[in-house]
Design a protein around this motif. Structure first.
Motif, PDB file in Angstrom:
ATOM      1  N   TYR A   1      -4.531  -5.514   8.497  1.00  0.00           N
ATOM      2  CA  TYR A   1      -3.931  -4.341   7.883  1.00  0.00           C
ATOM      3  C   TYR A   1      -2.426  -4.460   8.359  1.00  0.00           C
TER       4      TYR A   1
ATOM      5  N   PHE B   1      -6.113   2.988  13.363  1.00  0.00           N
ATOM      6  CA  PHE B   1      -6.716   1.752  13.166  1.00  0.00           C
ATOM      7  C   PHE B   1      -7.868   1.525  14.368  1.00  0.00           C
TER       8      PHE B   1
ATOM      9  N   GLY C   1      -2.033   4.563  -1.918  1.00  0.00           N
ATOM     10  CA  GLY C   1      -2.481   5.974  -1.426  1.00  0.00           C
ATOM     11  C   GLY C   1      -2.373   6.794  -2.961  1.00  0.00           C
TER      12      GLY C   1
ATOM     13  N   TYR D   1      -8.429  10.166   5.064  1.00  0.00           N
ATOM     14  CA  TYR D   1      -7.678   8.687   5.464  1.00  0.00           C
ATOM     15  C   TYR D   1      -9.053   7.952   5.922  1.00  0.00           C
TER      16      TYR D   1
ATOM     17  N   GLU E   1      -7.308   4.006  -2.564  1.00  0.00           N
ATOM     18  CA  GLU E   1      -8.217   5.038  -1.786  1.00  0.00           C
ATOM     19  C   GLU E   1      -9.120   5.687  -2.995  1.00  0.00           C
TER      20      GLU E   1
ATOM     21  N   VAL F   1       0.418  -2.780   8.663  1.00  0.00           N
ATOM     22  CA  VAL F   1       0.723  -1.261   8.639  1.00  0.00           C
ATOM     23  C   VAL F   1       1.575  -0.923   9.645  1.00  0.00           C
TER      24      VAL F   1
ATOM     25  N   SER G   1       0.821  -1.067   0.037  1.00  0.00           N
ATOM     26  CA  SER G   1      -0.154   0.008  -0.075  1.00  0.00           C
ATOM     27  C   SER G   1       0.762   1.261   0.107  1.00  0.00           C
TER      28      SER G   1
HETATM   29  N1  ARG Z   1      -0.906   4.355   2.056  1.00  0.00           N
HETATM   30  C1  ARG Z   1      -0.787   4.260   3.491  1.00  0.00           C
HETATM   31  C2  ARG Z   1       0.697   4.787   3.868  1.00  0.00           C
HETATM   32  O1  ARG Z   1       1.644   4.802   3.143  1.00  0.00           O
HETATM   33  C3  ARG Z   1      -0.749   3.010   4.261  1.00  0.00           C
HETATM   34  C4  ARG Z   1      -2.135   2.403   3.798  1.00  0.00           C
HETATM   35  C5  ARG Z   1      -2.358   1.133   4.824  1.00  0.00           C
HETATM   36  N2  ARG Z   1      -4.014   0.740   4.527  1.00  0.00           N
HETATM   37  C6  ARG Z   1      -4.682   1.222   4.924  1.00  0.00           C
HETATM   38  N3  ARG Z   1      -5.806   0.630   4.795  1.00  0.00           N
HETATM   39  N4  ARG Z   1      -5.058   2.194   5.765  1.00  0.00           N
HETATM   40  O2  ARG Z   1       1.030   5.228   5.110  1.00  0.00           O
END
Ligand code: ARG
Length: 573
Positions: free
Chosen positions: A331, A341, A163, A309, A258, A333, A124
């Motif tokens: 997730y 989250f 993103g 977001y 997104e 992350v 992501s």
């Molecule tokens: N694009 C986001 C970043 O780089 C991470 C996304 C993670 N996934 C989510 N569903 N928010 O920080």
């Protein structure tokens, strides 16, 4: 359900104990633990029984040990414990045959997750922005977790949630007019350069920043021209990302982002408005919940009407459930996003969505000190390129010295580089931070990817020298302590894979592979001193075949485990 050798014996031991004690087997199973290696393989402590039986634990243990009989186990009392040991037979043959029979699928269990679905959000990255260290970790961790769940028979929906929506496109777009070269609109590196310049300028110049915001507002309003430009940037980035994923052997079930939720957010906001409710706060729209004292509220819309977001993640969570009916939604992350989250999951729960508690934030720590000769890392590709460059120096030396036979030193260097960087990451517990060190991750010795790849290649080589893996062999001949120790490491893979899935913890697999490799190396070392302990022992075909079968099982374990980690297993190195 297919069960591993270890779990089968543990269950049989627990069952026998349970029958003797007149209690359900499930009550006992959790109390059967690995024994002290000197005293056996499985152990059951009798202390908790002392009160009811009004007897001393050693006496209880002695009585139980006498009365129990389980085929394939040697049972005896050791002080207050009832211990069970795997005798050479049938245990040795069972472990070797389980590994060799499963081959590259060893450690997996297709029945375990049958009918279940896991959605895994990983990698992501953000389009037209430099990649961060956290994208490196989520890519390796997520890929490995996806592999593990697939091996356990789950349907995996891997989602690369790009993103690809937000103010940064405004920045790239307005930046492109000033700093961009239209001929290079399909060059991802160029877009990142433009973004970096535009971002700096926006920080210093409020009007420029406002222009970028205005561009993003046009995108959200569906302005065709703005969307056309955005689409071009997006295509360029996706093409660039795809090259990296191909290099790493990663395939996502879904590459989306997104932007998928543009135009769908009002529906989600309406739903939240029903329960738990929304309210205005300083011109913005927030979820109406009691917040802790210093907790920032969950923002759904900014005061200029643009979405956030969190809004998009709320829409995405529902969309994923509708599409996949997942049993789990992961997730992968960075820990830095824990609050985000927590708030998203809390909102889903407050919305009374029955599946809300299936969502898990698989959080991970930071990488410190990762930079390349060019300076700060901007793309994962830079890290892999530099690793390959550094590895190829060593590979060439080894080829010239005749220590490595390969007709494609470049391809081999690439495989080793990938193994080094992936393992350098995956061996760390995901929650911990670590400091990256080039010499450490690229070393051919120690706890590294190249060391494991080498252990695998060496096993391949020993088998080759011995005339290949034998079809039949006599397991009774494998009585050396080093052989039995190696078997016990090989045996663990299925358990470790299951634990790794439950805890979302690839490092468990990484660590087991290191244990397999060191048991293997101790076994080889024996032959340096004593000729009759060599694998390819001379003048004793039966013994050689048995040893080669064991090496083959170790090779399979390394290959299967490395493959789960997403690490290539070259045959020569
Ligand atoms: N694009 C986001 C970043 O780089 C991470 C996304 C993670 N996934 C989510 N569903 N928010 O920080």
């Amino acid at each position: 359900m297919s069960t591993s050798v270890y779990s089968r014996y543990r269950a049989a031991f627990a069952q026998a104990l349970a029958t003797a004690l007149g209690v359900p087997a499930a009550d006992i199973e959790a109390q059967v633990k690995p024994a002290e290696p000197a005293h056996g393989d499985l152990s059951f402590a009798t202390f908790p029984l002392a009160k009811a039986q009004k007897k001393a634990p050693p006496a209880i243990a002695a009585g139980l040990a006498q009365s129990l009989s389980v085929p394939g186990l040697e049972i005896k009392a050791v002080g207050p414990y009832v211990n069970a040991r795997f005798p050479t037979l049938p245990f040795t043959a069972e472990v070797i045959d389980a590994a060799r029979g499963a081959g590259i699928r060893y450690g997996g269990d297709e029945d375990a997750g049958r009918g279940k679905t896991v959605a895994i959000d990983y990698s992501s990255p953000n389009i037209a922005k430099p990649i961060g260290f956290h994208h490196i970790r989520t890519t390796f961790l997520g890929h490995c977790i996806a592999n593990i769940y697939r091996a356990l028979g789950w349907r995996v929906e891997g989602i690369n949630y790009l993103g690809d929506w937000g103010k940064q496109f405004g920045l790239v777009a307005v930046g492109f007019q000033e700093y961009g070269d239209p001929a290079r609109i399909d060059d991802m590196g160029h877009l990142v350069e433009v973004y970096v310049k535009a971002n700096k300028r926006a920080e210093a110049e409020p009007e420029f920043d406002e222009k970028a915001r205005a561009f993003f507002r046009r995108m959200e309003a569906g302005d065709a021209e703005a969307l056309k430009l955005w689409n071009q940037f997006r295509d360029t980035s996706i093409k660039g990302f795809k090259k990296i994923y191909a290099r790493m052997g990663i395939e996502f079930e879904h590459i989306e982002g997104e932007s998928r939720y543009q135009g769908k957010m009002d529906a989600v906001i309406d739903q939240i408005a029903k329960k738990p409710g929304v309210k205005e706060s300083q011109g913005a729209l927030i979820v109406d919940l009691p917040y802790a004292e210093n907790e920032p509220p969950i923002l759904l819309k900014k005061n200029d009407g643009s979405t956030l977001y969190a809004t998009r993640d709320l829409a995405a969570a529902q969309d994923r459930y509708e599409r996949f009916q997942f049993d789990k939604s992961l997730y992968v992350v960075a820990q830095d996003q824990a609050l985000h989250f927590r708030q998203v999951f809390r909102t889903l729960k407050e919305m009374d969505l029955p599946w809300a508690d299936r969502a898990v934030h698989v959080a991970f720590g930071r990488i410190h000190g990762m930079s390349t000769r060019k300076g700060q890392v901007v793309q994962l590709n830079d890290v892999l390129d530099e690793a390959r460059e550094r590895v190829s120096v060593k590979v060439r030396e080894n080829v010239e010295a005749g220590r490595i036979q390969t007709d494609d030193a470049d391809a081999l260097s690439e495989q080793i580089a990938l193994g080094a960087i992936a393992f350098g990451d995956l061996k760390h517990k995901r929650a911990s931070d670590y400091t990256f060190d080039w010499d450490e991750v690229l070393s051919f010795e120690g706890h590294t990817g190249p060391y494991l790849q080498y252990a695998h290649a060496r096993a391949v080589n020993v088998l080759r020298k011995g005339g290949g893996a034998p079809a039949s062999y006599d397991a009774a001949l494998l009585t050396l302590p080093e052989e039995q120790a190696l078997l016990r490491e090989i045996m663990r893979l299925p358990e470790v894979v299951r634990d790794a899935a439950e805890q979302y913890e690839p490092s468990l697999v990484a660590r087991l592979l290191l244990d397999v490799a060191s048991a293997l190396s101790r076994y080889y070392t024996l032959g340096n001193q004593e000729r009759d302990k060599r694998i390819n022992v001379e003048g004793n075909d039966a013994l050689r075949s048995a040893r080669l079968a064991l090496i083959d099982a170790a090779r399979v374990t390394l290959a299967a485990g490395l493959t789960l980690l997403g690490i290539p297993t070259p045959d020569n190195m």
